[in-house]
Design a protein around this motif. Structure first.
Motif, short mmCIF file in Angstrom:
data_model
loop_
_atom_site.label_atom_id
_atom_site.label_comp_id
_atom_site.label_asym_id
_atom_site.label_seq_id
_atom_site.Cartn_x
_atom_site.Cartn_y
_atom_site.Cartn_z
N TYR A 1 0.84 -1.21 0.00
CA TYR A 1 0.00 0.00 0.00
C TYR A 1 0.87 1.25 0.00
CZ TYR A 1 -3.52 -3.38 1.61
OH TYR A 1 -4.34 -4.47 1.74
N LEU A 2 1.90 1.25 0.85
CA LEU A 2 2.81 2.40 0.91
C LEU A 2 3.53 2.58 -0.42
CD1 LEU A 2 4.29 1.82 4.47
CD2 LEU A 2 3.06 3.87 3.76
N PHE A 3 3.97 1.45 -1.02
CA PHE A 3 4.73 1.54 -2.27
C PHE A 3 3.88 2.11 -3.39
CE2 PHE A 3 5.96 -0.48 -6.32
CZ PHE A 3 7.26 0.01 -6.44
N TYR A 4 2.67 1.54 -3.59
CA TYR A 4 1.84 1.99 -4.70
C TYR A 4 1.36 3.43 -4.49
CZ TYR A 4 1.78 -2.91 -6.17
OH TYR A 4 2.16 -4.16 -6.57
N ALA A 5 1.04 3.79 -3.25
CA ALA A 5 0.64 5.18 -2.98
C ALA A 5 1.80 6.13 -3.25
CB ALA A 5 0.17 5.31 -1.53
N ASP A 6 2.99 5.72 -2.84
CA ASP A 6 4.17 6.57 -3.07
C ASP A 6 4.46 6.70 -4.55
OD1 ASP A 6 6.48 8.08 -2.11
OD2 ASP A 6 7.66 6.39 -2.90
N ARG A 7 4.19 5.64 -5.33
CA ARG A 7 4.43 5.72 -6.77
C ARG A 7 3.57 6.83 -7.39
NH1 ARG A 7 8.07 4.89 -9.61
NH2 ARG A 7 6.77 4.34 -11.40
N VAL A 8 2.31 6.91 -6.98
CA VAL A 8 1.44 7.98 -7.51
C VAL A 8 1.91 9.34 -6.99
CG1 VAL A 8 -0.93 8.83 -7.64
CG2 VAL A 8 -0.50 6.37 -7.65
N ASN A 9 2.27 9.37 -5.72
CA ASN A 9 2.73 10.61 -5.12
C ASN A 9 4.01 11.11 -5.77
OD1 ASN A 9 2.21 12.52 -3.01
ND2 ASN A 9 4.03 11.74 -1.96
N GLN A 10 4.82 10.18 -6.30
CA GLN A 10 6.11 10.55 -6.89
C GLN A 10 5.96 11.24 -8.24
OE1 GLN A 10 9.40 10.31 -5.94
NE2 GLN A 10 8.75 9.73 -3.90
N LEU A 11 4.77 11.13 -8.88
CA LEU A 11 4.62 11.74 -10.21
C LEU A 11 4.90 13.24 -10.18
CD1 LEU A 11 3.92 11.62 -13.20
CD2 LEU A 11 1.52 11.84 -12.59
N PRO A 12 4.16 14.03 -9.36
CA PRO A 12 4.48 15.47 -9.33
C PRO A 12 5.86 15.75 -8.75
CG PRO A 12 2.82 14.92 -7.67
CD PRO A 12 2.99 13.70 -8.54
N ILE A 13 6.33 14.90 -7.84
CA ILE A 13 7.67 15.12 -7.29
C ILE A 13 8.72 15.01 -8.39
CG2 ILE A 13 9.43 14.21 -5.71
CD1 ILE A 13 7.17 13.28 -3.88
N GLY A 14 8.55 14.01 -9.27
CA GLY A 14 9.51 13.83 -10.35
C GLY A 14 9.38 14.89 -11.43
N VAL A 15 8.13 15.12 -11.87
CA VAL A 15 7.92 16.04 -12.98
C VAL A 15 8.23 17.48 -12.58
CG1 VAL A 15 6.17 16.95 -14.56
CG2 VAL A 15 6.21 14.52 -14.03
#
Length: 519
Positions: free
Chosen positions: A264-278
Motif C-alpha cells: 500500500y505504501l509503495f503503490y501510494a508513493d508511486r502515484v505521489n512521486q509523479l508530481p515530485i519527479g515532474v
C-alpha cells in the motif's frame, strides 16, 4: 538554456517516464497483487534505489555538480573537468564493487535490519533475501549513471539524462509481458531491474561520447580533487537523503504491520512521486548548476530571485496536485491499479495512504528547491543537522501512530517530518541572508490556495455524482473516461480561477519559458 526551459525538458521526459512507470505498476499489480511476493519485491527494489538516492544521486550530485561546474567555468575546453570526472569515476567504481560484494555476502543480516518483521515467516524472509540479491547489482550501474548524468546536466545536456528512467520502465514492462507466463513474476521483475541498470549505463555512455565528454578508465587514486569531493559529499549523503531515510524507516516499521501494508505504501508513493519527479526533481536538477554559476560569479541577488521564482512555479503546480490527490484518491487508485490480483480492499487502503502522503507533497518538492541553496555554496553540513532532526521526528511519530493507524500513520509521519525539514531549511537560508520570500511570492501564494480550493470543491462535487469507482461491477472503459473528464475539468477550474485571482497568468508562463524570470 533558461531554468524553465531546462525544467520543461527534464519534466517532459520525467512525465513520459512516469507514464511508462504507471504502465509498469499496472502490470505489476495485475501479476503480483499486494501480498507476500509483492512485499518481497518491493523490499528488493527499494534497497538498491535507497542507496542510489542516498549516496549516488542526492549526495553525489550535490557535491559533484558544483565542483565540476566550477572547473568547467575555469577551463571552458572541458579538459580539467573531464580529468576530475575520470578520477571520480575510478574511485566510485572501486567503492561500488566492494560495497556490492559485501552487501551480497551479508544480505540475510541486511534483511534483518531492513525488514525485521519478515523474520517471523521463513518463506517470506528467504524470498526477500533472494530477490534483493538479484536486484542489488542495479546499484552499481545506476550509480555510474548518476555520474554520467551529473556531467551531462552540468554541460546543459538535460534530455538524455531525463530520458534514462524510461529505459528501466520499458525493460520491466517487456519482461512482464514476455517472461511472466513462463517464470515466477518476482524473479522476472528482479532480473529486469538489474538488466535495466545495464541498459541505462550504456545509453548515457553513448550520450557522453556524443557530447565529447567520454570518460576513460583510470586507476583509483585519492587525489586532492577526489578528497575534496568526498569531504563535501560525506555530510550530503545524509542531508540530501532525508526523505529517502524517512521512507526507509517507514519500510522497516511497516514490515511489522499486516501483509500488504508495504505494498500500500509503495503503490501510494508511486502515484505521489509523479508530481515530485515532474516538478520537484526537474526544477531541483536544473536549479543546482544555475545557482552554482550565479553564486560562483558573485551574483547573490540573482540567485535569491531564481530561488523565489523556482518556489513560485513549484507551488503553483504542486498545491493543486496535493489537493487532487486527497479529494480523488480512490478514483485515481481504482482506475490505475484495480484489476487482476489487486482487489477493491487494496484500492481503498492504497487510496487512503495516498491521501495522507499528499498532505506533504508541497514539502517534498520544496526540500528539492531549498537544499540546492546550501549545496551551491559548498555547504553540505547544515542540511545534515536539519535532516537528522527530521529523521528522528519521523521515527518517533511513526512509532506513535503505527498501532492505531497502521500504514496511514507512517505516511502521516513522513509528511509531518518533511514539513519540519522545509521550515528548517528556509530558516537556515534566511538567517544567512541567502533567501527571503519576496513580495511577489507573498502576494501569489494565497491566490494559489484560493484557486486550489475552488478546484478541490469542483472535484469533490464531481466525484460525489459520478457513482462507484471500485468493485467487480465497475466497467473499465467508463471508469477511465470518468476519471479523464474529472482531471480535465479540475485543470480547467484551477486554470480559470488562477487567471481571475492573479495566481499566475498565461503571459507570465510564456515569459518564464523564454527565460524572463521577472515576468
Amino acid at each position: 538554456m533558461s531554468l524553465w526551459r531546462a525544467t520543461a525538458t527534464i519534466g517532459g521526459f520525467t512525465a513520459i517516464s512516469r507514464i511508462a512507470g504507471f504502465a509498469r505498476d499496472i502490470l505489476m499489480t495485475g501479476v503480483l497483487g499486494a501480498g507476500l511476493v509483492a512485499d518481497c519485491f518491493v523490499v528488493a527494489f527499494k534497497l538498491p534505489n535507497f542507496f542510489r538516492r542516498l549516496f549516488a544521486e542526492g549526495a553525489f550530485n550535490a557535491a559533484f555538480v558544483p565542483l565540476f561546474t566550477r572547473r568547467l567555468t575555469e577551463d571552458p575546453s572541458g579538459a580539467t573537468a573531464r580529468h576530475f570526472a575520470e578520477e571520480t569515476q575510478a574511485v566510485l567504481l572501486t567503492a561500488l564493487l566492494a560495497f556490492t560484494a559485501i552487501v551480497q555476502i551479508c544480505m540475510p543480516w541486511v534483511m534483518y535490519v531492513l525488514a525485521p518483521g519478515f523474520s517471523d515467516d521463513s518463506a517470506k524472509f528467504e524470498l526477500a533475501v533472494e530477490l534483493t540479491r538479484i536486484t542489488f547489482p542495479y546499484l552499481l550501474f545506476i550509480s555510474l549513471v548518476s555520474l554520467q548524468g551529473g556531467i551531462l546536466n552540468a554541460c546543459g545536456k538535460f534530455a538524455a539524462v531525463a530520458g534514462t528512467p524510461i529505459i528501466l520502465n520499458l525493460t520491466m514492462i517487456s519482461a512482464m509481458l514476455w517472461l511472466v507466463p513462463a517464470y515466477p513474476p518476482g524473479h522476472v521483475l528482479a532480473f529486469a531491474v538489474t538488466a535495466g541498470g545495464v541498459l541505462q549505463f550504456l545509453w548515457l555512455f553513448g550520450a557522453l561520447r556524443q557530447a565529447g565528454m567520454g570518460l576513460r578508465l583510470r586507476l583509483p587514486r585519492l587525489t586532492a580533487d577526489v578528497r575534496q569531493l568526498l569531504k563535501v559529499m560525506a555530510p550530503a549523503a545524509i542531508g540530501a537523503g532525508a526523505m529517502q531515510v524517512n521512507l526507509m524507516v517507514d519500510l522497516i516499521i511497516a514490515s511489522f504491520l499486516p501483509a500488504g501494508s508495504i505494498s500500500y505504501l509503495f503503490y501510494a508513493d508511486r502515484v505521489n512521486q509523479l508530481p515530485i519527479g515532474v516538478i520537484g526533481v526537474a526544477v531541483g536538477t536544473a536549479l543546482l548548476p544555475m545557482l552554482s554559476r550565479q553564486v560562483a560569479s558573485g551574483h547573490e541577488q540573482d540567485a535569491a530571485s531564481t530561488m523565489n521564482r523556482a518556489m513560485e512555479m513549484c507551488l503553483f503546480f504542486t498545491i493543486p496536485c496535493a489537493v487532487a490527490s486527497m479529494i480523488v484518491a480512490e478514483p485515481l487508485i481504482a482506475t490505475m491499479f484495480e484489476r487482476g490480483a489487486f482487489t477493491a480492499e487494496d484500492t481503498w487502503n492504497t487510496a487512503m495512504t495516498l491521501a495522507v502522503f499528499a498532505a506533504g507533497l508541497p514539502a517534498y518538492i520544496l526540500v528539492k528547491i531549498l537544499t540546492p541553496g546550501f549545496f551551491a555554496r559548498h555547504d553540505t553540513a547544515t542540511p545534515v543537522r536539519y535532516s537528522i532532526i527530521s529523521l528522528v521526528l519521523n521515527t518517533v511519530i511513526s512509532l506513535a501512530l503505527m498501532k492505531p493507524f497502521a500504514q496511514l500513520g507512517l505516511a502521516a509521519a513522513t509528511a509531518i517530518a518533511s514539513w519540519i525539514n522545509v521550515g528548517l531549511l528556509a530558516w537556515g537560508l534566511h538567517k544567512r541572508g541567502h533567501f527571503t520570500i519576496d513580495a511577489r511570492l507573498r502576494q501569489r501564494f494565497p491566490r494559489m490556495l484560493l484557486a486550489a480550493a475552488a478546484m478541490g470543491l469542483a472535484l469533490w462535487g464531481a466525484s460525489m455524482v459520478s457513482g462507484s469507482w471500485s468493485g467487480a461491477e465497475v466497467k473499465e472503459l467508463p471508469r477511465i473516461l470518468k476519471l479523464a473528464a474529472i482531471v480535465v475539468g479540475g485543470i480547467a477550474v484551477y486554470g480559470i480561477v488562477s487567471q481571475l485571482v492573479g495566481a499566475l497568468r498565461l503571459r507570465e508562463l510564456r515569459g518564464l519559458m523564454r527565460g524572463k524570470t521577472d515576468s
